[in-house]
Design a protein around this motif. Sequence first.
Motif, short mmCIF file in Angstrom:
data_model
loop_
_atom_site.label_atom_id
_atom_site.label_comp_id
_atom_site.label_asym_id
_atom_site.label_seq_id
_atom_site.Cartn_x
_atom_site.Cartn_y
_atom_site.Cartn_z
N PHE A 72 -14.36 -3.18 -0.64
CA PHE A 72 -13.65 -1.94 -1.04
C PHE A 72 -14.44 -1.12 -1.92
O PHE A 72 -14.05 0.31 -1.80
CB PHE A 72 -12.35 -2.71 -1.73
CG PHE A 72 -10.99 -2.74 -1.12
CD1 PHE A 72 -10.16 -1.74 -1.13
CD2 PHE A 72 -10.94 -3.81 -0.15
CE1 PHE A 72 -8.96 -1.82 -0.12
CE2 PHE A 72 -9.64 -4.20 0.70
CZ PHE A 72 -8.83 -2.93 0.50
N LYS A 124 -11.84 -2.19 -11.07
CA LYS A 124 -10.50 -2.08 -10.71
C LYS A 124 -9.97 -3.23 -9.90
O LYS A 124 -8.76 -3.41 -9.46
CB LYS A 124 -10.39 -0.79 -9.82
CG LYS A 124 -9.99 0.26 -10.46
CD LYS A 124 -8.54 0.60 -10.40
CE LYS A 124 -8.30 1.90 -11.19
NZ LYS A 124 -6.62 2.29 -10.68
N PHE A 125 -10.84 -4.17 -9.70
CA PHE A 125 -10.64 -5.35 -8.57
C PHE A 125 -10.62 -6.72 -9.10
O PHE A 125 -11.56 -6.93 -10.25
CB PHE A 125 -11.28 -5.29 -7.31
CG PHE A 125 -11.29 -3.99 -6.53
CD1 PHE A 125 -10.16 -3.99 -5.53
CD2 PHE A 125 -12.15 -3.09 -6.71
CE1 PHE A 125 -9.94 -2.54 -4.93
CE2 PHE A 125 -11.81 -1.84 -6.01
CZ PHE A 125 -11.00 -1.72 -5.11
N CYS A 151 -6.25 -4.15 -8.95
CA CYS A 151 -6.00 -4.49 -7.49
C CYS A 151 -6.56 -6.14 -7.21
O CYS A 151 -7.61 -6.43 -7.64
CB CYS A 151 -6.68 -3.83 -6.57
SG CYS A 151 -6.28 -2.01 -6.42
N CYS A 181 -5.36 1.79 -4.27
CA CYS A 181 -6.33 1.48 -5.38
C CYS A 181 -6.37 2.32 -6.38
O CYS A 181 -6.53 1.92 -7.67
CB CYS A 181 -7.50 1.19 -4.77
SG CYS A 181 -7.58 -0.01 -3.17
N ASP A 214 -4.79 3.59 1.71
CA ASP A 214 -5.67 2.58 1.21
C ASP A 214 -6.28 2.89 -0.30
O ASP A 214 -5.97 2.19 -1.35
CB ASP A 214 -6.97 1.58 2.03
CG ASP A 214 -6.43 0.94 2.96
OD1 ASP A 214 -5.19 0.46 2.85
OD2 ASP A 214 -7.13 0.47 3.95
N LEU A 220 -3.46 -6.14 -3.39
CA LEU A 220 -3.90 -5.63 -2.38
C LEU A 220 -4.10 -6.42 -0.85
O LEU A 220 -3.87 -5.95 0.21
CB LEU A 220 -5.25 -4.98 -2.59
CG LEU A 220 -6.01 -3.86 -1.76
CD1 LEU A 220 -4.92 -2.79 -1.35
CD2 LEU A 220 -6.87 -3.29 -2.35
N HIS A 260 0.85 -1.16 -0.09
CA HIS A 260 -0.02 0.09 -0.10
C HIS A 260 0.83 1.28 0.17
O HIS A 260 0.77 2.12 -0.75
CB HIS A 260 -0.91 0.08 1.29
CG HIS A 260 -1.67 -1.25 1.47
ND1 HIS A 260 -1.14 -2.54 1.71
CD2 HIS A 260 -3.42 -1.53 1.40
CE1 HIS A 260 -2.14 -3.23 1.90
NE2 HIS A 260 -3.27 -2.59 1.77
N SER A 273 -7.20 -4.33 3.66
CA SER A 273 -7.28 -2.68 3.63
C SER A 273 -6.42 -2.60 5.10
O SER A 273 -6.86 -3.27 6.29
CB SER A 273 -8.75 -2.65 4.11
OG SER A 273 -8.53 -1.21 4.65
#
Length: 357
Positions: free
Chosen positions: A142, A152-153, A131, A125, A121, A92, A71, A95
Amino acid sequence: MRICYFGTYDPVYTRNRLMIQGLKENGVEIIECRVKQTRHRLKKYLELVNLHRKIKKNGNYDIMVVGFAGHAIMPLAWILAGLNGKKVILDLFVSEYDSVILDRKAYSKYSLQALKFWAMDRLACVLADLCLLDADEHINYFAGFFKIKKSKFKTILLSVDQNIFYPEERTDETKFVVHYHGSYSPIQGVKYIVKAAELLKNHTDIIFNIIGKESNHQKEINMSRELRLKNINFLGYMTYEKLADTIRNSDVVLGMFGDTEKALHCSAYKIIEGFACRKPVVTGDTPALREIVKDKENGLFCRMADPRDLADKIMVLKNDPDLRNKIAESGYQFCQKYLTPKATAGNLLSVINQMLK
């Protein structure tokens, strides 16, 4: 394919070690650009810049992956990868805000420290092209909490080292052994395991083994002493090899039971390590764990933070060896198919190939 594995990550930490191992098993060349987390911040950054420059000169790479926990180092990774015209993936995993502020409650959620962890965090991202997390439910958390698009994940499931965690016949069956290993953090809910042990104290053939650093379990150890429990052992830290032996010499493996927000969206290594050793698993019922555990199929759910229900589920497995064996075999087969390092890293490699098109 050549991947630059970047950051201050611990190469021995399970997530990093098995991800790198799995990528190599899929034919990927890993070029590590790593310095120790303990180094002075400025010196650490300068060393990473110099290492990255050398990698560029010696054949470059196709994409950068920032290892866990990355991070804080993500801004530097973003700059270096961007200047090199490469995309960057952040593993990632968790968190920092969730772990430090909400789970451990190290600082008030209204403090400047809380704001720092939240901002770290979110910035990590935002800067990453992609991520990686361990569960779809974690992505939901998230995306909602940090206001970031779900696109994005990507979920990359946890994997297990099957050279260490594998099934073997028990060598000692004089007791019905209930096994737990892990940390003291609230997400794990060790105090509920102790309370379940109290409820089962009259079953003299049942023994609980709790494995982890004893200094971390001091509250639970004190609780056990106050309750004068003779059916629970705190065994202290073990190497992975010794840990796997203790799992193989148990009858049931326990997951996590804490009633925290983090518990709702995180997976757990101890569960899939139980799978890999062909042991039945009992764990708290959460949205994230439902992604890998199917109740009464490859595991047994109990209510979170409910020692009575946990004790009842342990007794269900103790009294029903057929169910115990069925759940254990199903968990093992699921692990063999989906949770090997090669399988999970293969999923990541497919994603990377799409990103590079």
